[in-house]
Design an enzyme around this catalytic site. Structure first.
Site, PDB file in Angstrom:
ATOM      1  N   HIS A 244       0.840  -1.200   0.000  1.00  0.00           N
ATOM      2  CA  HIS A 244       0.000   0.000   0.000  1.00  0.00           C
ATOM      3  C   HIS A 244       0.866   1.237   0.000  1.00  0.00           C
ATOM      4  O   HIS A 244       0.555   2.236  -0.621  1.00  0.00           O
ATOM      5  CB  HIS A 244      -0.871   0.065   1.262  1.00  0.00           C
ATOM      6  CG  HIS A 244      -1.811  -1.067   1.404  1.00  0.00           C
ATOM      7  ND1 HIS A 244      -2.958  -1.157   0.671  1.00  0.00           N
ATOM      8  CD2 HIS A 244      -1.774  -2.165   2.189  1.00  0.00           C
ATOM      9  CE1 HIS A 244      -3.598  -2.263   0.995  1.00  0.00           C
ATOM     10  NE2 HIS A 244      -2.891  -2.892   1.914  1.00  0.00           N
TER      11      HIS A 244
ATOM     12  N   HIS B 113       4.935   6.034   7.964  1.00  0.00           N
ATOM     13  CA  HIS B 113       4.641   5.715   6.564  1.00  0.00           C
ATOM     14  C   HIS B 113       4.081   6.932   5.858  1.00  0.00           C
ATOM     15  O   HIS B 113       3.590   7.866   6.485  1.00  0.00           O
ATOM     16  CB  HIS B 113       3.674   4.527   6.471  1.00  0.00           C
ATOM     17  CG  HIS B 113       2.375   4.767   7.162  1.00  0.00           C
ATOM     18  ND1 HIS B 113       2.145   4.395   8.467  1.00  0.00           N
ATOM     19  CD2 HIS B 113       1.249   5.377   6.753  1.00  0.00           C
ATOM     20  CE1 HIS B 113       0.917   4.753   8.812  1.00  0.00           C
ATOM     21  NE2 HIS B 113       0.346   5.357   7.797  1.00  0.00           N
TER      22      HIS B 113
ATOM     23  N   HIS C  84       1.582   8.646   2.831  1.00  0.00           N
ATOM     24  CA  HIS C  84       0.413   8.502   1.968  1.00  0.00           C
ATOM     25  C   HIS C  84       0.577   9.485   0.817  1.00  0.00           C
ATOM     26  O   HIS C  84       0.747  10.681   1.039  1.00  0.00           O
ATOM     27  CB  HIS C  84      -0.871   8.835   2.732  1.00  0.00           C
ATOM     28  CG  HIS C  84      -1.220   7.818   3.768  1.00  0.00           C
ATOM     29  ND1 HIS C  84      -1.931   6.679   3.486  1.00  0.00           N
ATOM     30  CD2 HIS C  84      -0.939   7.767   5.083  1.00  0.00           C
ATOM     31  CE1 HIS C  84      -2.084   5.969   4.587  1.00  0.00           C
ATOM     32  NE2 HIS C  84      -1.477   6.609   5.578  1.00  0.00           N
TER      33      HIS C  84
ATOM     34  N   HIS D 286       2.650   9.806   8.428  1.00  0.00           N
ATOM     35  CA  HIS D 286       2.092   9.374   9.709  1.00  0.00           C
ATOM     36  C   HIS D 286       3.173   8.709  10.543  1.00  0.00           C
ATOM     37  O   HIS D 286       3.837   7.790  10.065  1.00  0.00           O
ATOM     38  CB  HIS D 286       0.947   8.372   9.486  1.00  0.00           C
ATOM     39  CG  HIS D 286      -0.282   9.009   8.926  1.00  0.00           C
ATOM     40  ND1 HIS D 286      -1.284   8.290   8.318  1.00  0.00           N
ATOM     41  CD2 HIS D 286      -0.669  10.311   8.895  1.00  0.00           C
ATOM     42  CE1 HIS D 286      -2.242   9.136   7.936  1.00  0.00           C
ATOM     43  NE2 HIS D 286      -1.892  10.365   8.257  1.00  0.00           N
TER      44      HIS D 286
ATOM     45  N   THR E  52      -6.728   4.859   9.471  1.00  0.00           N
ATOM     46  CA  THR E  52      -7.416   5.357   8.279  1.00  0.00           C
ATOM     47  C   THR E  52      -7.716   4.257   7.269  1.00  0.00           C
ATOM     48  O   THR E  52      -8.407   4.488   6.292  1.00  0.00           O
ATOM     49  CB  THR E  52      -6.592   6.461   7.583  1.00  0.00           C
ATOM     50  OG1 THR E  52      -5.318   5.920   7.233  1.00  0.00           O
ATOM     51  CG2 THR E  52      -6.418   7.664   8.491  1.00  0.00           C
ATOM     52  N   THR E  53      -7.140   3.090   7.482  1.00  0.00           N
ATOM     53  CA  THR E  53      -7.379   1.978   6.554  1.00  0.00           C
ATOM     54  C   THR E  53      -7.771   0.753   7.379  1.00  0.00           C
ATOM     55  O   THR E  53      -7.496   0.701   8.584  1.00  0.00           O
ATOM     56  CB  THR E  53      -6.100   1.659   5.749  1.00  0.00           C
ATOM     57  OG1 THR E  53      -5.009   1.543   6.641  1.00  0.00           O
ATOM     58  CG2 THR E  53      -5.812   2.765   4.743  1.00  0.00           C
TER      59      THR E  53
END
Ligand SMILES: *[C@@H]1O[C@H](CO)[C@@H](O)[C@H](O)[C@H]1NC(C)=O
Ligand SMILES: *[C@@H]1O[C@H](CO)[C@@H](O)[C@H](O)[C@H]1NC(C)=O
Length: 223
Positions: free
Chosen positions: A61, A86, A88, A113, A195-196
């Site tokens: 991801h 990580h 995004h 994040h 968030t996922t």
């Protein structure tokens, strides 16, 4: 963002994704309240990176960097130990911002994040992530501009080596605090979720008001 299941469908597969505290959120600044009880967050040990390399990996991801367990976060009701950070990115295109959080409807180009778990109350991150006060995540909005931000080259320079899911590379350790905005005292705090999926409602969010800037050339390194 690259989840296999579209966001409206998440709650069918992951019950917590239909929760009342789903992140990310759009921060509507006129609806925020100044809270005098909040103090600046304090990154602890972020600059003491030591000599052991960091591991950068592509989890399918996004790119993830594991953080050493001596790094942590103060300024919250409990001590939180660092786990990983990580990035995004959006799907690309100038009008399609890649950040997850937005402020007054405006997205940024990317978002970093930094994830920590509550090591005062829980034995490890797997347990903590299912608990209400289990995680503390710092959200850093990233915008593109003219100037190069050398701190981000510590990550971006190695992205070509992890093009494919599950690839890993060792990278030289670096000062993690250099990725953060200068002003750690102005932020938006709310209780939210991952968030996922699995979307656990376990995150104390700190979204910094100040954005950090990287250059267009740096953004293109992800391609
Ligand atoms: C986390 O802690 C629990 C309880 O002590 C333990 O059963 C579990 O194996 C631990 N998980 C990891 C990944 O260390
Ligand atoms: C967030 O949750 C904690 C308890 O976990 C509570 O003390 C705090 O008031 C909540 N904050 C907000 C902004 O709802």
């Amino acid at each position: 963002r690259l989840c296999l299941v579209g966001q409206p469908e998440w709650s069918k597969y992951f019950p917590d994704c239909g929760g009342t505290s789903q992140s990310p959120v759009d921060v509507i600044t006129t609806q925020t309240k100044y809270d005098t009880s909040l103090i600046p967050v304090t990154p602890l040990g972020y600059s003491q990176h030591g000599n052991k390399p960091f591991t950068l990996y592509n989890n399918g991801h996004t790119v993830v960097i594991e953080m050493p367990e001596w790094m942590g976060l103060g300024g919250l009701p409990w001590f939180f130990t660092a786990v990983q950070m990580h990035l995004h990115w959006g799907s690309g295109g100038p009008s399609h911002g890649g950040s997850e959080h937005t402020i007054n409807g405006l997205s940024a180009d990317a978002e970093l994040h930094v994830v920590h778990y509550n090591s005062e109350l829980y034995p490890n991150v797997s347990i903590a992530m299912t608990q209400k006060d289990g995680l503390a995540v710092l959200g850093i909005l990233i915008v593109t501009g003219e100037e190069t931000n050398p701190a981000f080259n510590n990550i971006l320079n190695y992205l070509q080596r992890i093009r494919h899911a599950d690839q890993k590379v060792s990278i030289p350790a670096f000062d993690v605090q250099s990725l953060l905005p200068k002003d750690l005292g102005r932020y938006y705090r709310y209780n939210g979720s991952l968030t996922t999926p699995p979307c656990y409602q376990s995150v104390i969010w700190t979204l910094f008001h100040e954005r950090v800037q990287i250059s267009m050339a740096q953004v293109s390194l992800r391609n």
